[in-house]
Design a protein around this motif. Structure first.
Motif, PDB file in Angstrom:
ATOM      1  N   TYR A   1       4.656   1.656   4.021  1.00  0.00           N
ATOM      2  CA  TYR A   1       3.625   2.688   3.975  1.00  0.00           C
ATOM      3  C   TYR A   1       3.740   3.584   5.195  1.00  0.00           C
ATOM      4  CZ  TYR A   1       1.085  -0.320   7.277  1.00  0.00           C
ATOM      5  OH  TYR A   1       0.728  -1.080   8.370  1.00  0.00           O
ATOM      6  N   LEU A   2       3.328   4.825   4.998  1.00  0.00           N
ATOM      7  CA  LEU A   2       3.320   5.817   6.071  1.00  0.00           C
ATOM      8  C   LEU A   2       2.264   5.424   7.088  1.00  0.00           C
ATOM      9  CD1 LEU A   2       4.369   8.681   6.925  1.00  0.00           C
ATOM     10  CD2 LEU A   2       2.506   9.623   5.584  1.00  0.00           C
ATOM     11  N   PRO A   3       2.639   5.205   8.355  1.00  0.00           N
ATOM     12  CA  PRO A   3       1.651   4.771   9.349  1.00  0.00           C
ATOM     13  C   PRO A   3       0.671   5.880   9.714  1.00  0.00           C
ATOM     14  CG  PRO A   3       3.770   5.151  10.380  1.00  0.00           C
ATOM     15  CD  PRO A   3       3.994   5.302   8.900  1.00  0.00           C
ATOM     16  N   ALA A   4      -0.427   5.473  10.330  1.00  0.00           N
ATOM     17  CA  ALA A   4      -1.433   6.383  10.899  1.00  0.00           C
ATOM     18  C   ALA A   4      -2.341   7.028   9.868  1.00  0.00           C
ATOM     19  CB  ALA A   4      -0.777   7.477  11.752  1.00  0.00           C
ATOM     20  N   VAL A   5      -2.244   6.652   8.599  1.00  0.00           N
ATOM     21  CA  VAL A   5      -3.173   7.154   7.583  1.00  0.00           C
ATOM     22  C   VAL A   5      -3.705   5.943   6.815  1.00  0.00           C
ATOM     23  CG1 VAL A   5      -3.531   8.970   5.873  1.00  0.00           C
ATOM     24  CG2 VAL A   5      -1.530   9.068   7.353  1.00  0.00           C
ATOM     25  N   PRO A   6      -4.478   5.073   7.444  1.00  0.00           N
ATOM     26  CA  PRO A   6      -4.802   3.774   6.861  1.00  0.00           C
ATOM     27  C   PRO A   6      -5.527   3.824   5.525  1.00  0.00           C
ATOM     28  CG  PRO A   6      -6.154   4.212   8.799  1.00  0.00           C
ATOM     29  CD  PRO A   6      -5.084   5.247   8.778  1.00  0.00           C
ATOM     30  N   ASP A   7      -6.508   4.719   5.357  1.00  0.00           N
ATOM     31  CA  ASP A   7      -7.291   4.728   4.123  1.00  0.00           C
ATOM     32  C   ASP A   7      -6.452   5.048   2.891  1.00  0.00           C
ATOM     33  OD1 ASP A   7      -9.669   3.957   5.170  1.00  0.00           O
ATOM     34  OD2 ASP A   7     -10.522   5.955   5.354  1.00  0.00           O
ATOM     35  N   VAL A   8      -5.418   5.853   3.064  1.00  0.00           N
ATOM     36  CA  VAL A   8      -4.635   6.278   1.904  1.00  0.00           C
ATOM     37  C   VAL A   8      -3.217   5.722   1.905  1.00  0.00           C
ATOM     38  CG1 VAL A   8      -5.916   8.390   1.518  1.00  0.00           C
ATOM     39  CG2 VAL A   8      -3.999   8.407   3.098  1.00  0.00           C
ATOM     40  N   GLN A   9      -2.914   4.833   2.830  1.00  0.00           N
ATOM     41  CA  GLN A   9      -1.584   4.252   2.876  1.00  0.00           C
ATOM     42  C   GLN A   9      -1.656   2.731   2.977  1.00  0.00           C
ATOM     43  OE1 GLN A   9       1.693   6.250   2.979  1.00  0.00           O
ATOM     44  NE2 GLN A   9       0.139   7.287   1.789  1.00  0.00           N
ATOM     45  N   GLN A  10      -2.012   2.225   4.137  1.00  0.00           N
ATOM     46  CA  GLN A  10      -2.014   0.780   4.340  1.00  0.00           C
ATOM     47  C   GLN A  10      -2.993   0.066   3.407  1.00  0.00           C
ATOM     48  OE1 GLN A  10      -2.898  -0.424   8.340  1.00  0.00           O
ATOM     49  NE2 GLN A  10      -2.653  -2.596   7.911  1.00  0.00           N
ATOM     50  N   ARG A  11      -4.194   0.606   3.265  1.00  0.00           N
ATOM     51  CA  ARG A  11      -5.194  -0.085   2.459  1.00  0.00           C
ATOM     52  C   ARG A  11      -4.862  -0.066   0.978  1.00  0.00           C
ATOM     53  NH1 ARG A  11      -9.737   2.452   6.322  1.00  0.00           N
ATOM     54  NH2 ARG A  11      -9.324   1.058   8.078  1.00  0.00           N
ATOM     55  N   ILE A  12      -4.224   1.000   0.510  1.00  0.00           N
ATOM     56  CA  ILE A  12      -3.776   1.011  -0.885  1.00  0.00           C
ATOM     57  C   ILE A  12      -2.623   0.024  -1.058  1.00  0.00           C
ATOM     58  CG2 ILE A  12      -2.733   2.390  -2.718  1.00  0.00           C
ATOM     59  CD1 ILE A  12      -4.282   4.778  -1.731  1.00  0.00           C
ATOM     60  N   ALA A  13      -1.737  -0.061  -0.070  1.00  0.00           N
ATOM     61  CA  ALA A  13      -0.637  -1.035  -0.130  1.00  0.00           C
ATOM     62  C   ALA A  13      -1.181  -2.460  -0.194  1.00  0.00           C
ATOM     63  CB  ALA A  13       0.288  -0.865   1.071  1.00  0.00           C
ATOM     64  N   GLU A  14      -2.206  -2.731   0.604  1.00  0.00           N
ATOM     65  CA  GLU A  14      -2.819  -4.065   0.588  1.00  0.00           C
ATOM     66  C   GLU A  14      -3.502  -4.330  -0.752  1.00  0.00           C
ATOM     67  OE1 GLU A  14      -2.392  -6.269   2.793  1.00  0.00           O
ATOM     68  OE2 GLU A  14      -1.838  -5.256   4.651  1.00  0.00           O
ATOM     69  N   TYR A  15      -4.153  -3.323  -1.280  1.00  0.00           N
ATOM     70  CA  TYR A  15      -4.782  -3.447  -2.608  1.00  0.00           C
ATOM     71  C   TYR A  15      -3.726  -3.705  -3.681  1.00  0.00           C
ATOM     72  CZ  TYR A  15      -6.405  -1.711  -7.122  1.00  0.00           C
ATOM     73  OH  TYR A  15      -6.654  -1.567  -8.463  1.00  0.00           O
ATOM     74  N   ALA A  16      -2.605  -2.987  -3.600  1.00  0.00           N
ATOM     75  CA  ALA A  16      -1.530  -3.172  -4.572  1.00  0.00           C
ATOM     76  C   ALA A  16      -0.977  -4.591  -4.504  1.00  0.00           C
ATOM     77  CB  ALA A  16      -0.414  -2.156  -4.327  1.00  0.00           C
ATOM     78  N   ARG A  17      -0.908  -5.157  -3.310  1.00  0.00           N
ATOM     79  CA  ARG A  17      -0.438  -6.535  -3.172  1.00  0.00           C
ATOM     80  C   ARG A  17      -1.325  -7.487  -3.980  1.00  0.00           C
ATOM     81  NH1 ARG A  17       0.294  -9.105   2.718  1.00  0.00           N
ATOM     82  NH2 ARG A  17      -1.879  -8.458   2.905  1.00  0.00           N
TER      83      ARG A  17
END
Length: 548
Positions: A391-407
């Motif tokens: 995921y693209l860093p530094a944009v947590p709401d639209v990158q990391q958190r969606i990645a975690e949700y997808a997991r």
């Protein structure tokens, strides 16, 4: 001949009810067009002594690799790059194209030749004049090295009959040429520096002793800490810029960025995407929070697939993943209604958008059936296969958190996911550009017109090891045929029909799964005048920004 101080690009694309939509677009595309000298007239503020001076602190999470936007995409490079370098044209909040380095331009009757006249007083920061040779060199450099190859693809040659005239030859009419030239996608870089035979992508002057001709000069860069730009005293637009300096204060932690704004340590915080931050700063009586300044950006959040290697090379696996991810939950619950669902490569709001495509509503049974069909049988522990999401860093709401949700979601259909962190943008960019990924969250922009920001992701010819090109390695000759036709079509209705076909095909092929369109927000001090709220926001010259 049609003569105008500015050309309203967006009204031409959308169609004008009074003049007949596509007919008007064709007329402007085919007749000779002259833009009178009116540099930045729509966005300008009257100069007076109270509007000069001061330091603007911009709060940012972006860590640039370097400052040459001719060879590097991304806000980290393009935002300061727009201050250091000039472009031929500039755009305002109403999609009108104004002169900038080019004082005027004419388009030939067949739409295949555009002649630009340059500002006679423009000089680079080292005192050397900006000439047509620099324009020619910049266009050639951008075409060869920039990931947005499609933005200037029709350009076949640039002629320089004299120092202040650049004649751009096209293989076919380009419906968005002057729009493409209004962004820092095409900065005018000095030939006398970059024409020394060194690789422009790794040129030492990209990051040290950077020389442009823009309103501000790079004074100092402390990686991961700040960027300091100072006023160019020899800027060719007299009386500008108004500010003494611009400081990009790089703060990696999102909460700390909000606190910095609340304490008055910064006066401008653009590209906010954190839901809590937007809500919190809206309560601050000393600031204005707005979603203006992103009309041309078109941020499209998606999950990109490596279509050539591993399980994601199988379209059935990609479709299974799409059926497991709930767009509505992401936009309505995770993002509290701030973002909207994205159904394809062109964002809603564009005249070329359609939602008449395969939608992939949540269907876990269908997802599992597709995985079975692809040969991924369920093991004793319920797992069918394992994949990694970047995921693209530094944009947590639209990158990391969606990645975690997808997991969590993909576990339901037997896909074990590892979410791979990148400590910064350069690390993530190197991984994706080298095709060292299976899936990655990303946030590419439409950039106003599909030929500028959309084609680059889907054309076979743009499969390159360059970030924000076709790093998915997707290739469909039919898609190439459609996009190539749309990129030269001046009739809006015919163009739209072509883009509808394109969207339908890629929604089936699914090289990426589109999730949401993010309405970025900007917070800025009420003391700031001329806040950058045009279609490109802070990715545009801020020579007219001032303190009240």
């Amino acid at each position: 001949m049609v003569s105008s101080a500015s050309i309203d690009f967006f009204s031409l694309v959308m169609g004008d009810q009074k003049t007949g939509g596509s007919m008007m677009f064709a007329k402007f595309g085919l007749l000779a067009v002259t833009a009178a000298l009116a540099v930045g007239s729509a966005a300008a503020v009257a100069q007076d002594k109270t509007k000069r001076g001061g330091s603007l602190v911009i709060i940012s999470s972006q860590v640039p690799r370097h400052f040459n936007p001719a060879v590097q995409s991304g806000i980290a490079t393009m935002a300061p790059g727009a201050q250091i370098f000039v472009t031929l044209t500039r755009a305002d909040a109403n999609w009108k194209i104004h002169p900038y380095l080019a004082t005027s331009w004419k388009t030939s009757g067949d739409g295949k030749t555009v002649t630009f006249k340059l500002h006679a007083d423009a000089k680079f920061h080292d005192g050397k004049p900006v000439t047509s040779a620099d324009v020619k060199f910049s266009i050639e450099t951008q075409k060869k090295f920039h990931p947005f190859k499609t933005s200037l693809a029709p350009v076949t040659a640039v002629e320089t009959p004299d120092a202040l005239t650049a004649v751009v030859r096209l293989s076919h009419p380009h419906p968005a040429l002057t729009l493409a030239m209004s962004t820092s996608i095409l900065p005018i870089i000095p030939k006398h520096i970059y024409g020394d035979g060194k690789d422009p992508k790794t040129h030492p002057r990209n990051i040290k002793d950077v020389v442009g001709s823009g309103a501000y000069m790079l004074k100092e860069y402390k990686r991961g800490q700040y960027i300091l730009l100072v006023r160019n005293p020899n800027y060719f637009i007299k009386g500008r810029p108004y500010l003494d300096q611009i400081i990009y204060k790089i703060i990696r932690d999102s909460s700390s960025r909000v606190i910095a704004m609340e304490r008055g340590e910064g006066q401008l915080y653009p590209f906010m995407s954190e839901i809590a931050a937007i809500a919190r700063l809206k309560k601050n009586e000393n600031q204005i929070v707005t979603d203006k300044g992103y009309a041309g950006i078109g941020p499209n959040t998606w999950l990109a697939f490596n279509t050539k290697q591993g399980p994601t090379a199988d379209v059935r696996v990609r479709q299974a993943i799409a059926y497991a991810i709930d767009r509505k939950f992401i936009t309505q619950d995770m993002h509290q209604g701030v973002s909207t669902a994205s159904t394809g490569p062109i964002v809603p709001g564009s005249p070329f958008y359609t939602d008449d495509v395969r939608q992939y509503g949540v269907d876990l049974k269908k997802a599992e059936a597709l995985l079975e069909e692809a040969g991924y049988k369920k093991k004793a522990d319920g797992t069918r296969l394992e994949l990694t999401i970047d995921y693209l860093p530094a944009v947590p709401d639209v990158q990391q958190r969606i990645a975690e949700y997808a997991r969590a979601q993909l576990k339901k259909i037997g896909i074990k996911i590892t979410v791979r962190n990148s400590p910064d943008f350069p690390t993530w960019a190197r991984r994706i550009a080298s095709w060292n990924f299976q899936m990655t969250m990303d946030l590419p922009f439409n950039w106003g017109d599909p030929v500028i920001g959309v084609h680059r992701t889907y054309l076979c010819s743009n499969v390159r090891k360059v970030i924000w090109s076709n790093t998915q390695q997707y290739c469909n000759p039919r898609v190439d045929e459609i996009l190539n036709a749309a990129g030269k079509e001046l009739d809006t209705a015919k163009r739209r029909a072509l883009y509808v076909k394109f969207q339908k095909i890629v929604a089936e092929d699914l090289p990426v799964y589109w999730i949401s369109v993010l309405p970025y927000h900007t917070a800025y001090s009420k003391k700031l005048g001329g806040a950058p709220l045009g279609i490109w926001g802070i990715v545009s010259p801020m020579d007219d920004v001032y303190f009240k």
